[in-house]
Design an enzyme around this catalytic site. Sequence first.
Site, PDB file in Angstrom:
ATOM      1  N   LYS A 188       0.849  -1.189   0.000  1.00  0.00           N
ATOM      2  CA  LYS A 188       0.000   0.000   0.000  1.00  0.00           C
ATOM      3  C   LYS A 188       0.890   1.246   0.000  1.00  0.00           C
ATOM      4  O   LYS A 188       2.077   1.187   0.289  1.00  0.00           O
ATOM      5  CB  LYS A 188      -0.904   0.003   1.238  1.00  0.00           C
ATOM      6  CG  LYS A 188      -1.853  -1.183   1.331  1.00  0.00           C
ATOM      7  CD  LYS A 188      -2.972  -1.064   0.317  1.00  0.00           C
ATOM      8  CE  LYS A 188      -3.955  -2.217   0.462  1.00  0.00           C
ATOM      9  NZ  LYS A 188      -3.497  -3.462  -0.141  1.00  0.00           N
ATOM     10  N   ASP A 189       0.263   2.381  -0.301  1.00  0.00           N
ATOM     11  CA  ASP A 189       0.994   3.644  -0.321  1.00  0.00           C
ATOM     12  C   ASP A 189       1.738   3.887   0.977  1.00  0.00           C
ATOM     13  O   ASP A 189       1.250   3.562   2.054  1.00  0.00           O
ATOM     14  CB  ASP A 189       0.027   4.814  -0.495  1.00  0.00           C
ATOM     15  CG  ASP A 189      -0.753   4.726  -1.778  1.00  0.00           C
ATOM     16  OD1 ASP A 189      -1.566   3.807  -1.887  1.00  0.00           O
ATOM     17  OD2 ASP A 189      -0.547   5.570  -2.652  1.00  0.00           O
ATOM     18  N   LYS A 190       2.892   4.509   0.865  1.00  0.00           N
ATOM     19  CA  LYS A 190       3.589   4.948   2.074  1.00  0.00           C
ATOM     20  C   LYS A 190       2.955   6.231   2.612  1.00  0.00           C
ATOM     21  O   LYS A 190       2.533   6.290   3.767  1.00  0.00           O
ATOM     22  CB  LYS A 190       5.080   5.198   1.793  1.00  0.00           C
ATOM     23  CG  LYS A 190       5.800   5.782   3.000  1.00  0.00           C
ATOM     24  CD  LYS A 190       7.263   6.079   2.728  1.00  0.00           C
ATOM     25  CE  LYS A 190       7.899   6.693   3.981  1.00  0.00           C
ATOM     26  NZ  LYS A 190       9.334   6.990   3.774  1.00  0.00           N
TER      27      LYS A 190
END
Length: 685
Positions: free
Chosen positions: A252-254
């Site tokens: 997932k996105d940081k």
Amino acid sequence: MGKERGRGRGRGRRNFQSKPYNKQNWRGQKKEHSKHNNDQSQSVNRVPQQKCTLLETQVGITEFTNADIAGFTGILKSRFSDFHVNEIDTDGHVLQLNDLNVPKAEIEAVDPTVLDEWRDKLAPIIDKEVWQQIADLSALKYDNKSEQKVDINVSSLTKEERTLIHHLVKQLYRNKLVSKTIDQPADQQVEEQKIIRIAKPKPGRSDSRWNFPHDFVSFLVHKVNMDTSEVASTIANRLNLHPSQVNYCGTKDKRAKTTQRFCIKRRTPEAIANAARGIGNVHIGNFSFRPETLKLGDLKGNRFRIALRHITHPREHIEQALESLKERGFINYYGLQRFGNSASVPTHEVGVALLKRDYKLACELILKPRDNDVEFMRAIREAWWENRDSAAAAAKFHGNKFIEKKLLDGLATYGENDYAAALRRIPRNMLLLYPHAYQSLIFNRIASRRIKEFGLKLIPGDLVYVEEENDQQVKAPEESVPPAETDEIMEDVLEGEGDNPLEEESIFKRKVRPLTDEDIAGGKYKLSDVVLPLPGYDITYPSNECGAWYDEMLAEVGLTSEQLRHKEKTYALGGAYRKLLIKTDDLKWSFRRYSTYEDTLIASDWEQLKNIEITPEPPESDNCYTALLLEFTLPTAVYATMLLRELFKQDTSTATQMQLEKEEIIKKLAQEVPIIEAEAQPQPI
């Protein structure tokens, strides 16, 4: 309330920026104090380098589904609290952290009369004196300097009778004592014996038997401004596991607040909770048990909640753009995250070198100095580039998580010129990022040309899945997970099988078929059903003009589809299929006012669980800003930034977004100055 607060204390915590995101404020960079040193050579090094950020047009992202509707300005990820991602499991449930309970193994109580029957049955082996020794042992405190045990010779007992002893110890003494069966080897005086050893457990440990419904413990991870792999590695390290033993469906996105499922084999929920405790801005919960582990791609998609700040266009215009997006969808491009963050050394160039077996060039590109490096990495790259001393360059790294470190270790181990062997020190899933980036570039360019030349209409020869469930992706034997804004499952990848030619057309080629004039006239298919191939040696290409484009683009770098059947299986590309368009039928939106850049506009899972209020919406005034709140679902491996690009009609790169935000802030401040000056004027009496 409602403000994000960084916590700078303790292991694993992050200091968050309260001001708009600036990539230069990386924690590893040193502050420059040039005023204390007039040395010309050092002052030159302190001049900030001009960074060359990769733009969408450089990776084939050029077209829109509706270019006639003008875009509007909105700032994406002004704060990480503006971007929320919740995983959707294979059953279609949106995963939300809402239960912090940590399950414990429950020992089902046995009726005391049954326990007495068990003791009577075992009386010939365990008499009252032995039971008293066991009771005395349970009352003792743990002492690692003395032997705290009771051994019982059970050689004459059956397996069922030995199991009965274990059950009795567990029922009578719970976690105060543990028992295990030991095979004691024979010596000159005593023959081989079976012993049940009852002992005091070490503090924090109890019966090693697994007392949960299934072997795999599943739990949700809610993380803030952290990489998925970083969370997994930290938990693995604290549980004495390899990072590969902490499984998840995709990254997932940081720079976001995200919730996703993790899975670990035979580690108690209590141990997992303790391992996660102290990792800054990570919360876990919703424990459950499953008979199998999680695998890459074991999800249906992701639910996004996004706030776009500094909205200045009329609402009527924005809603028209949203309705168009809902009706037509957006082009399913691979986003910029797929290609790295450097325009001078894009990831796909390394992929081309690997596919052409130019391993020296591949290594040099990976280690080449680039304009957007943080300070410590720039120094290491420049030192290696000048001296070619891999051991010395590798020694400057702290830790072993960087691809560059692994490659330098390989060169130092196998020799400065054995580039092929050195590359093998990089994990296979990381190496695959490079050739897959090249595949993604070809897909983007083909998709753009297809839309530019033929628009949104179907043409004979377009490919669709043969299966009735056109929205289901073709699963291949193995998949890879490059880092990206959501799950980056390299869908439908068929890994190479070496140099053995296929005797007949593969099943994978038969997964799709070309549309005919009759299919198009029948009206059964839409452009959102069409798939485009990612190039490979075992793939079906469109039987129209688009098919020839693949040969043209591969030839630009001296490759053919057959050359993708690489001698090194790691780099072989069978091919893949990917939808050309994505429709968002569940897209929802609303507008919201806010006062400051630090206002929290969307409640995260953690804030909802703990009833933490977000910033209340201020009354309408000239000093307010406007944000557009979006909520929508996307399948796996689809980029939310590409949806937003269709709305903005402009580049979504970090550099562009930072520049837009800077311009909007300057405009707002310019509007406020006359008001402040007018208020400062003395009022007539």
